[in-house]
Write an enzyme that holds these catalytic residues in place. Structure first.
Site, PDB file in Angstrom:
ATOM      1  N   GLU A  54     -10.817  91.655 -33.702  1.00 46.04           N
ATOM      2  CA  GLU A  54     -11.727  90.500 -33.834  1.00 46.04           C
ATOM      3  C   GLU A  54     -11.058  89.212 -33.339  1.00 46.04           C
ATOM      4  OE1 GLU A  54     -14.585  90.482 -36.895  1.00 46.04           O
ATOM      5  OE2 GLU A  54     -14.404  92.643 -37.240  1.00 46.04           O
TER       6      GLU A  54
HETATM    7  N1  CAA Z   1     -20.241  80.150 -30.613  1.00 42.44           N
HETATM    8  C1  CAA Z   1     -21.147  79.970 -29.640  1.00 42.44           C
HETATM    9  N2  CAA Z   1     -20.845  79.971 -28.303  1.00 42.44           N
HETATM   10  C2  CAA Z   1     -19.557  80.184 -27.988  1.00 42.44           C
HETATM   11  C3  CAA Z   1     -18.554  80.381 -28.957  1.00 42.44           C
HETATM   12  C4  CAA Z   1     -18.946  80.351 -30.314  1.00 42.44           C
HETATM   13  N3  CAA Z   1     -18.071  80.544 -31.304  1.00 42.44           N
HETATM   14  N4  CAA Z   1     -17.375  80.558 -28.323  1.00 42.44           N
HETATM   15  C5  CAA Z   1     -17.618  80.481 -26.995  1.00 42.44           C
HETATM   16  N5  CAA Z   1     -18.939  80.266 -26.812  1.00 42.44           N
HETATM   17  C6  CAA Z   1     -19.659  80.076 -25.546  1.00 42.44           C
HETATM   18  C7  CAA Z   1     -19.135  78.850 -24.791  1.00 42.44           C
HETATM   19  O1  CAA Z   1     -19.759  77.673 -25.226  1.00 42.44           O
HETATM   20  C8  CAA Z   1     -19.485  79.211 -23.355  1.00 42.44           C
HETATM   21  O2  CAA Z   1     -20.865  78.944 -23.112  1.00 42.44           O
HETATM   22  P1  CAA Z   1     -21.321  77.752 -22.129  1.00 42.44           P
HETATM   23  O3  CAA Z   1     -20.727  78.061 -20.779  1.00 42.44           O
HETATM   24  O4  CAA Z   1     -22.821  77.806 -22.150  1.00 42.44           O
HETATM   25  O5  CAA Z   1     -20.760  76.494 -22.724  1.00 42.44           O
HETATM   26  C9  CAA Z   1     -19.331  80.705 -23.337  1.00 42.44           C
HETATM   27  O6  CAA Z   1     -19.406  81.168 -24.690  1.00 42.44           O
HETATM   28  C10 CAA Z   1     -18.028  81.153 -22.724  1.00 42.44           C
HETATM   29  O7  CAA Z   1     -16.993  80.521 -23.478  1.00 42.44           O
HETATM   30  P2  CAA Z   1     -15.600  80.159 -22.846  1.00 42.44           P
HETATM   31  O8  CAA Z   1     -15.782  79.433 -21.542  1.00 42.44           O
HETATM   32  O9  CAA Z   1     -14.808  79.482 -23.921  1.00 42.44           O
HETATM   33  O10 CAA Z   1     -15.029  81.616 -22.500  1.00 42.44           O
HETATM   34  P3  CAA Z   1     -13.568  82.135 -22.279  1.00 42.44           P
HETATM   35  O11 CAA Z   1     -13.611  83.162 -21.200  1.00 42.44           O
HETATM   36  O12 CAA Z   1     -12.622  80.997 -22.115  1.00 42.44           O
HETATM   37  O13 CAA Z   1     -13.287  82.976 -23.629  1.00 42.44           O
HETATM   38  C11 CAA Z   1     -12.625  83.321 -25.874  1.00 42.44           C
HETATM   39  C12 CAA Z   1     -13.369  82.447 -24.876  1.00 42.44           C
HETATM   40  C13 CAA Z   1     -12.654  82.554 -27.187  1.00 42.44           C
HETATM   41  C14 CAA Z   1     -11.191  83.565 -25.468  1.00 42.44           C
HETATM   42  C15 CAA Z   1     -13.392  84.662 -26.024  1.00 42.44           C
HETATM   43  O14 CAA Z   1     -13.328  85.422 -24.838  1.00 42.44           O
HETATM   44  C16 CAA Z   1     -12.889  85.519 -27.161  1.00 42.44           C
HETATM   45  O15 CAA Z   1     -13.214  85.244 -28.323  1.00 42.44           O
HETATM   46  N6  CAA Z   1     -12.114  86.593 -26.883  1.00 42.44           N
HETATM   47  C17 CAA Z   1     -11.697  87.542 -27.905  1.00 42.44           C
HETATM   48  C18 CAA Z   1     -12.706  88.626 -28.059  1.00 42.44           C
HETATM   49  C19 CAA Z   1     -12.573  89.343 -29.358  1.00 42.44           C
HETATM   50  O16 CAA Z   1     -12.457  88.733 -30.418  1.00 42.44           O
HETATM   51  N7  CAA Z   1     -12.634  90.649 -29.315  1.00 42.44           N
HETATM   52  C20 CAA Z   1     -12.606  91.438 -30.494  1.00 42.44           C
HETATM   53  C21 CAA Z   1     -13.384  92.659 -30.292  1.00 42.44           C
HETATM   54  S1  CAA Z   1     -14.474  93.090 -31.543  1.00 42.44           S
HETATM   55  C22 CAA Z   1     -13.568  93.948 -32.695  1.00 42.44           C
HETATM   56  O17 CAA Z   1     -12.394  93.893 -32.776  1.00 42.44           O
HETATM   57  C23 CAA Z   1     -14.466  94.639 -33.624  1.00 42.44           C
HETATM   58  C24 CAA Z   1     -13.972  95.766 -34.398  1.00 42.44           C
HETATM   59  O18 CAA Z   1     -14.329  96.891 -34.149  1.00 42.44           O
HETATM   60  C25 CAA Z   1     -13.200  95.489 -35.644  1.00 42.44           C
END
Ligand code: CAA
Length: 380
Positions: A363
């Site tokens: 996550e």
């Molecule tokens: N709420 C709403 N929108 C959001 C957001 C949030 N919390 N975070 C990002 N966004 C939106 C941004 O506003 C952007 O939209 P706009 O272009 O319209 O403004 C869009 O999403 C893309 O955001 P970024 O440009 O910030 O994207 P990025 O490529 O820089 O990545 C990141 C951001 C935070 C690193 C994201 O990729 C991330 O969270 N990565 C980790 C993924 C993750 O947590 N994976 C876990 C897998 S699930 C798991 O583990 C489940 C399980 O089985 C236990």
């Protein structure tokens, strides 16, 4: 911040504590050893209303707040983090997303079964080449008018085999980047949907982690959650809440290891006295307790932010970052306090140390939490 619990919250916390002792503790070592999914325990957690804790009762949920949910997660995780991740994924990543963004038809058809615990769900974002870099989705959902055709592979999916209902994130329009991603509800048994082999893991071995393959799976349009292109935001918003659940899990693992260490240190004797009387051990306990209390405050604060309708992206990320680091540090110290006994399975702390590691990874890794936190503080 004052965390005064209501009668109801205290009752739920006690119910989770009792359940953990009577139903999770027996067999936890064997389930870990044999990678055995806690099927019976999940059924009982469903009966207690733990599978859809925050869902409106009209959709089969318990209608409780996030603080109650983290109290339950903490108690379950003190004993069995494999069981608690099943609860966390179902509550935070599946039920919450469907209740918040799903259509009335989707809620009636899927959420009611998920929230009551009749079936469990899985959240499918990660891929072999897209873990932290979640916008780089290779799984495709091609628009064919009244349905999508889904192709690709998802990796490390919690509840991968045990689930019946899967929320799958996939790219519909590559040109649009993350704005061309959709979230689709996929049912087990849909033609072309195959469950890959079970992962052999370091920790949370009682939970069920698989890769999933989608080969020309026809998914009806009505199974898309939210507007066209909302899938990435859906995943991010869902994960923001999921991180509070995992933070509570990390807190519980740390607290469980601390409680065992405290008891052990008061009983085990060395050099003519209980080891707790040696400053080397007493100071370890002091550090553990302090760090856990700090983590607890962050976790409860994030839950309260969500309950008050405030933004919890930052507080949730801070809670997960800190609580998972504390879980790792605390469990390593717990093994050290237990000495040779800590290295064998019967004393539980070696399992907790192995289980703690994943809280720094899934996550959103600790490094991803730092991206979320730093972006949030730098934009102001
Ligand atoms: N709420 C709403 N929108 C959001 C957001 C949030 N919390 N975070 C990002 N966004 C939106 C941004 O506003 C952007 O939209 P706009 O272009 O319209 O403004 C869009 O999403 C893309 O955001 P970024 O440009 O910030 O994207 P990025 O490529 O820089 O990545 C990141 C951001 C935070 C690193 C994201 O990729 C991330 O969270 N990565 C980790 C993924 C993750 O947590 N994976 C876990 C897998 S699930 C798991 O583990 C489940 C399980 O089985 C236990």
């Amino acid at each position: 911040m004052d965390f005064t619990f209501s009668e109801e919250q205290l009752m739920i916390q006690q119910a989770a504590r009792d359940f953990s002792q009577t139903e999770l503790l027996p067999g936890v070592i064997e389930r870990d050893d044999q990678q055995k999914f806690p099927t019976e325990q999940v059924k009982k957690m469903a009966e207690l209303g733990f599978m859809g804790m925050m869902v409106n009762p009209k959709y089969g949920g318990s209608g409780l707040d996030t603080l109650s949910y983290v109290l339950v997660m903490e108690e379950l995780s003190k004993i069995d983090a494999s069981a608690s991740v099943i609860v966390s994924v179902n509550n935070s990543l599946v039920c919450w997303g469907l209740e918040t963004f799903g259509t009335e038809e989707q809620k009636e058809k899927y959420l009611t079964r998920l929230a009551s615990g009749e079936v469990i769900g899985a959240f499918c974002l990660s891929e072999p080449e897209a873990g932290s870099d979640a916008t780089s989705q290779k799984t495709t959902a091609i628009d064919k008018g009244d349905h999508y055709v889904l192709n690709g592979t998802k990796n490390w999916i919690t509840n991968g085999n045990a689930a019946e209902i899967y929320l799958v994130i996939a790219q519909t329009d590559v040109e649009k980047g993350h704005k061309g991603i959709n979230a689709l509800i996929v049912e087990k048994g849909m033609e072309g949907f195959e469950i890959g082999p079970k992962e052999n893991k370091l920790g949370i071995r009682g939970s069920d982690t698989h890769s999933l393959n989608f080969n020309d799976v026809k998914v009806p349009k009505e199974n898309r959650v939210g507007e066209d292109g909302f899938g990435f935001k859906f995943a991010m918003k869902t994960l923001a809440g999921g991180r509070i659940g995992i933070a509570a899990q990390a807190l519980g693992i740390a607290a469980g290891a601390y409680e065992l260490s405290l008891k052990y240190a008061k009983e085990r004797k060395a050099f003519g006295t209980e080891i707790a009387n040696h400053q080397a051990i007493a100071f370890k306990l002091a550090d553990m307790h302090t760090k856990i209390q700090a983590a607890r405050h962050l976790v409860y604060k994030a839950a309260c932010d969500k309950d008050k309708g405030e933004n919890y992206d930052l507080s949730g990320a801070m809670a997960k970052l800190h609580a998972s680091e504390v879980a790792m540090e605390t469990t390593v110290e717990a093994v050290q306090i237990h000495g040779g006994n800590g290295f064998v399975k019967d004393y539980h702390v070696e399992r907790m140390m192995r289980d703690a590691k994943i809280t720094q990874i899934y996550e959103g890794t600790s490094e991803i939490q730092k991206i979320v936190i730093s972006r949030s503080i730098l934009k102001n």
